[in-house]
Design a protein around this motif. Structure first.
Motif, mmCIF file in Angstrom:
data_model
loop_
_atom_site.group_PDB
_atom_site.id
_atom_site.type_symbol
_atom_site.label_atom_id
_atom_site.label_comp_id
_atom_site.label_asym_id
_atom_site.label_seq_id
_atom_site.Cartn_x
_atom_site.Cartn_y
_atom_site.Cartn_z
ATOM 1 N N LEU A 211 -49.599 -6.629 -40.941
ATOM 2 C CA LEU A 211 -50.027 -7.032 -39.606
ATOM 3 C C LEU A 211 -48.837 -7.353 -38.709
ATOM 4 N N ASP A 212 -49.056 -7.185 -37.427
ATOM 5 C CA ASP A 212 -48.082 -7.597 -36.419
ATOM 6 C C ASP A 212 -48.839 -8.023 -35.169
ATOM 7 N N HIS A 213 -48.614 -9.285 -34.741
ATOM 8 C CA HIS A 213 -49.273 -9.823 -33.551
ATOM 9 C C HIS A 213 -50.786 -9.605 -33.570
ATOM 10 N N GLY A 214 -51.383 -9.844 -34.736
ATOM 11 C CA GLY A 214 -52.836 -9.798 -34.846
ATOM 12 C C GLY A 214 -53.438 -8.423 -34.986
ATOM 13 N N VAL A 215 -52.605 -7.406 -35.100
ATOM 14 C CA VAL A 215 -53.071 -6.022 -35.220
ATOM 15 C C VAL A 215 -52.671 -5.481 -36.591
ATOM 16 N N VAL A 216 -53.559 -4.723 -37.227
ATOM 17 C CA VAL A 216 -53.222 -4.073 -38.495
ATOM 18 C C VAL A 216 -52.407 -2.818 -38.188
ATOM 19 N N VAL A 217 -51.136 -2.874 -38.563
ATOM 20 C CA VAL A 217 -50.221 -1.751 -38.313
ATOM 21 C C VAL A 217 -50.351 -0.708 -39.418
ATOM 22 N N GLU A 218 -50.468 -1.175 -40.657
ATOM 23 C CA GLU A 218 -50.637 -0.257 -41.786
ATOM 24 C C GLU A 218 -51.603 -0.852 -42.806
ATOM 25 N N SER A 219 -52.396 -0.006 -43.410
ATOM 26 C CA SER A 219 -53.277 -0.359 -44.525
ATOM 27 C C SER A 219 -53.176 0.792 -45.511
ATOM 28 N N ALA A 220 -52.581 0.506 -46.686
ATOM 29 C CA ALA A 220 -52.245 1.621 -47.576
ATOM 30 C C ALA A 220 -52.123 1.136 -49.017
ATOM 31 N N PRO A 221 -52.217 2.086 -49.987
ATOM 32 C CA PRO A 221 -51.916 1.715 -51.370
ATOM 33 C C PRO A 221 -50.518 1.104 -51.452
ATOM 34 N N ALA A 222 -50.362 0.131 -52.322
ATOM 35 C CA ALA A 222 -49.092 -0.603 -52.393
ATOM 36 C C ALA A 222 -47.911 0.325 -52.672
ATOM 37 N N SER A 223 -48.087 1.243 -53.612
ATOM 38 C CA SER A 223 -46.972 2.136 -53.951
ATOM 39 C C SER A 223 -46.526 2.945 -52.742
ATOM 40 N N GLN A 224 -47.471 3.404 -51.951
ATOM 41 C CA GLN A 224 -47.148 4.173 -50.749
ATOM 42 C C GLN A 224 -46.454 3.296 -49.711
ATOM 43 N N PHE A 225 -46.985 2.095 -49.500
ATOM 44 C CA PHE A 225 -46.415 1.221 -48.478
ATOM 45 C C PHE A 225 -44.975 0.846 -48.808
ATOM 46 N N PHE A 226 -44.713 0.476 -50.057
ATOM 47 C CA PHE A 226 -43.370 0.014 -50.410
ATOM 48 C C PHE A 226 -42.364 1.151 -50.538
ATOM 49 N N GLU A 227 -42.819 2.323 -50.957
ATOM 50 C CA GLU A 227 -41.896 3.434 -51.151
ATOM 51 C C GLU A 227 -41.704 4.262 -49.884
ATOM 52 N N GLN A 228 -42.760 4.388 -49.102
ATOM 53 C CA GLN A 228 -42.673 5.239 -47.911
ATOM 54 C C GLN A 228 -43.564 4.681 -46.793
ATOM 55 N N PRO A 229 -43.180 3.543 -46.205
ATOM 56 C CA PRO A 229 -43.989 2.969 -45.119
ATOM 57 C C PRO A 229 -44.122 3.964 -43.968
ATOM 58 N N GLY A 230 -45.277 3.923 -43.337
ATOM 59 C CA GLY A 230 -45.580 4.951 -42.326
ATOM 60 C C GLY A 230 -45.120 4.635 -40.926
ATOM 61 N N THR A 231 -44.578 3.425 -40.695
ATOM 62 C CA THR A 231 -44.138 3.063 -39.339
ATOM 63 C C THR A 231 -42.739 2.450 -39.395
ATOM 64 N N ASP A 232 -42.021 2.561 -38.285
ATOM 65 C CA ASP A 232 -40.705 1.933 -38.191
ATOM 66 C C ASP A 232 -40.818 0.416 -38.316
ATOM 67 N N LEU A 233 -41.890 -0.145 -37.776
ATOM 68 C CA LEU A 233 -42.091 -1.594 -37.818
ATOM 69 C C LEU A 233 -42.170 -2.085 -39.270
ATOM 70 N N ALA A 234 -42.933 -1.399 -40.095
ATOM 71 C CA ALA A 234 -43.044 -1.769 -41.508
ATOM 72 C C ALA A 234 -41.723 -1.559 -42.238
ATOM 73 N N ARG A 235 -41.031 -0.467 -41.917
ATOM 74 C CA ARG A 235 -39.749 -0.196 -42.553
ATOM 75 C C ARG A 235 -38.743 -1.301 -42.261
ATOM 76 N N HIS A 236 -38.664 -1.697 -40.995
ATOM 77 C CA HIS A 236 -37.724 -2.748 -40.598
ATOM 78 C C HIS A 236 -38.101 -4.081 -41.230
ATOM 79 N N PHE A 237 -39.392 -4.345 -41.340
ATOM 80 C CA PHE A 237 -39.858 -5.577 -41.969
ATOM 81 C C PHE A 237 -39.422 -5.628 -43.433
ATOM 82 N N LEU A 238 -39.646 -4.564 -44.174
ATOM 83 C CA LEU A 238 -39.264 -4.525 -45.587
ATOM 84 C C LEU A 238 -37.751 -4.627 -45.749
ATOM 85 N N GLU A 239 -37.000 -3.965 -44.885
ATOM 86 C CA GLU A 239 -35.538 -4.044 -44.956
ATOM 87 C C GLU A 239 -35.048 -5.465 -44.699
ATOM 88 N N SER A 240 -35.678 -6.149 -43.765
ATOM 89 C CA SER A 240 -35.248 -7.511 -43.450
ATOM 90 C C SER A 240 -35.501 -8.465 -44.605
#
Length: 245
Positions: A211-240
């Motif tokens: 989530l970001d600011h009350g909006v669901v940005v991504e909803s995905a299987p965990a393996s997919q989200f952690f290995e290949q997030p679908g948005t720059d926002l999720a990627r930057h979040f995981l990197e941070s």
């Protein structure tokens, strides 16, 4: 646990905590992890899922049944859930076993002797056999949070909801509690978990809602989200979160 959330809105005055949040989690998911920066809405979402908060609009279906928002419906729904929060919320004047037994008696109408036996049994399972007679002030933070988990698990909830359960603990105590949560998940306890412990989230999650600011940005299987997030926002979040780990 099949969860369908559609256009969920929750406001606190002028602040919009959930802004049309929508997602669907497949039935074969046992552990849903909610991720997002502070203020993203994940704690609010968890509380609405657990019928602790009433949304302003939108709908939730869990295993095909729509959640109701009358006082009576919410009370019934809450009784089927277990909750653990950042603070332990234990009664300071009661022993560990009484903290677990009290809701079994008062909320779930279990006979006093049976409730005490069930409390003792659950605390033993959680490695607290030596601490059942102790009051919270006589236990470490990790032990208190394990008592809180025992209290949540003792009624055998359909859904266990955990909101940043280790944020008030030091690293050693955090590991104690995370090991216990992982064991519960591996045993098939259906869980919704809000956490910043990204390494742990990778181990325990079947599905991730980001989530970001009350909006669901991504909803995905965990393996997919952690290995290949679908948005720059999720990627930057995981990197941070992993930059210094």
């Amino acid at each position: 646990m099949h969860i369908q959330v559609s256009q969920l809105v929750k406001r606190y005055g002028s602040h919009v905590a959930l802004d049309g949040a929508s997602f669907e989690v497949p039935a074969d998911v046992d552990c849903l992890v909610l991720l997002g920066a502070s203020g993203s809405g994940k704690s609010t979402l968890l509380r609405v899922l657990g019928s602790l908060l009433t949304p302003d609009s939108g709908s939730i279906h869990i295993n095909g049944t729509a959640l109701g928002w009358t006082d009576e419906a919410m009370l019934k729904q809450r009784r089927g859930n277990g909750f653990v929060f950042q603070s332990f919320n234990l009664f300071p004047h009661l022993s560990a076993e009484e903290n677990v037994a009290l809701p079994l008696r008062e909320v779930h109408d279990i006979n006093a002797r049976v409730a005490l036996h069930q409390a003792h049994e659950t605390l033993e399972k959680f490695g607290l056999a030596e601490h059942v007679k102790k009051r919270p002030a006589e236990m470490s933070g990790g032990q208190q949070q394990r008592v809180a988990l025992a209290r949540a698990i003792a009624p055998k909830p359909g859904l266990l909801l955990l909101d940043e359960p280790t944020s008030a603990l030091d690293p050693v105590m955090t590991q104690e509690v995370l090991d216990l949560i992982l064991r519960l998940a591996e045993d098939g306890q259906r869980t919704v978990l809000s956490t910043h412990e990204i390494t742990f989230a990778r181990k325990v999650a079947d599905w991730v809602v980001f989530l970001d600011h009350g909006v669901v940005v991504e909803s995905a299987p965990a393996s997919q989200f952690f290995e290949q997030p679908g948005t720059d926002l999720a990627r930057h979040f995981l990197e941070s979160l992993t930059r210094y780990r």
